[in-house]
Design an enzyme around this catalytic site. Structure first.
Site, short mmCIF file in Angstrom:
data_model
loop_
_atom_site.label_atom_id
_atom_site.label_comp_id
_atom_site.label_asym_id
_atom_site.label_seq_id
_atom_site.Cartn_x
_atom_site.Cartn_y
_atom_site.Cartn_z
N GLU A 164 -6.65 5.53 7.06
CA GLU A 164 -6.56 4.96 8.41
C GLU A 164 -7.93 4.95 9.09
OE1 GLU A 164 -3.38 7.44 9.81
OE2 GLU A 164 -1.98 6.40 8.51
N LYS A 191 -0.97 13.21 12.24
CA LYS A 191 -1.69 12.08 12.81
C LYS A 191 -1.66 12.16 14.35
CE LYS A 191 -0.18 9.55 8.81
NZ LYS A 191 -0.10 8.29 8.13
N SER A 193 4.09 8.72 1.22
CA SER A 193 5.55 8.68 1.27
C SER A 193 6.24 9.80 0.48
CB SER A 193 6.06 7.31 0.83
OG SER A 193 5.61 6.32 1.72
N GLU A 245 -4.54 9.31 -2.25
CA GLU A 245 -3.55 8.67 -1.39
C GLU A 245 -3.63 7.16 -1.54
OE1 GLU A 245 -2.17 11.25 2.03
OE2 GLU A 245 -4.00 10.33 2.74
N GLY A 281 2.83 5.84 4.49
CA GLY A 281 3.69 5.43 5.60
C GLY A 281 4.57 4.22 5.31
N ASN A 285 0.05 16.12 7.75
CA ASN A 285 -0.81 15.28 8.59
C ASN A 285 0.06 14.67 9.68
OD1 ASN A 285 -2.65 13.54 9.69
ND2 ASN A 285 -2.88 12.24 7.89
N HIS A 326 -9.52 9.74 5.41
CA HIS A 326 -8.17 9.16 5.39
C HIS A 326 -8.28 7.64 5.49
CE1 HIS A 326 -4.06 8.20 6.54
NE2 HIS A 326 -3.72 9.39 6.06
#
Ligand code: PEP
Length: 222
Positions: free
Chosen positions: A71, A12, A185, A139, A145, A10, A69
């Protein structure tokens, strides 16, 4: 039937032309199984400035899409139901879907991890009739991240519970064959141990997918 190990990168909103050229060269030079391309979209095309439609992805030959996701859930307020809608729409067009779920740190600390991921999975499952084209990505938000990876035990615990959820709410066959991948991560240094867990069927990788160590992650199950 054995579940085929699945690794998604990903990127992003990252990657200059120079960076992308570098990582694509590294990937092309490495001996790894063939790559598929993943995209993201909003819903059916229309007046949605800055978004990409499912039809556009198909039109340029992109077969996989990441949906749900964290985000998007947090920054764009995508609800469980909206994520479910997108999953259903993508599948109806023939796209394959990486559907993301995961709890925040606060939810984990209050003991509601399983309730949260079950509710997210339920909204997705309500729109899936053909599971072969779906990969579920666990996730944990606190691991994305942040450099704080879930321990292999933490990941396995949730993956096993998710598989049980699929068994009880969808069916034994779907539970046995659906890939449940981990994201948060993952690096070249921690991927082997995570990949060794019986219910970890691959990874969704952010930061490390832009680096040469992505090759080690792709190969971590071998
Ligand atoms: C992600 O964004 O899906 C992700 C897992 O990111 P990272 O690997 O950087 O934590």
């Amino acid at each position: 039937m054995a579940r085929k190990f699945f690794v998604g990168g990903n990127w992003k909103c990252n990657g200059t032309a120079e960076e992308v050229k570098k990582i694509v060269t590294v990937l092309n030079e490495a001996e790894v199984p063939s790559e598929d391309v993943v995209g993201k979209f909003f819903l059916k095309g229309g007046a949605f400035t800055g978004e990409i439609s499912a039809e556009m992805l198909l039109n340029v030959g992109i077969p996989w899409v990441i949906l749900g996701h964290s985000e998007r859930r947090s920054l764009l307020n995508e609800s469980n139901e909206f994520v479910g809608e997108k999953v259903g729409y993508a599948l109806s067009l023939g796209l394959k879907v990486i559907a993301c779920i995961g709890e925040t740190l606060q939810q984990r600390e209050s003991g509601s991890t399983m309730a949260v991921v079950a509710a997210q999975t339920k909204a997705i499952a309500a729109k899936v009739s053909y599971w072969d084209n779906v990969v579920l990505a666990y996730e944990p938000v606190w691991a994305i991240g942040t450099g704080k990876v879930a321990t292999p035990v933490q990941a396995q615990e949730v993956h096993l519970e998710l598989r049980k959820w699929l068994h009880d709410n969808v069916g034994a066959e779907v539970a046995a064959t659906t890939r449940i991948i981990y994201g948060g991560s993952v690096t070249g240094a921690n991927c082997k141990e995570l990949a060794g867990q019986p219910d970890v069927d691959g990874f969704l990788v952010g930061g490390a997918s832009l680096k040469p160590e992505f090759i080690d992650i792709i190969k971590s199950a071998t």
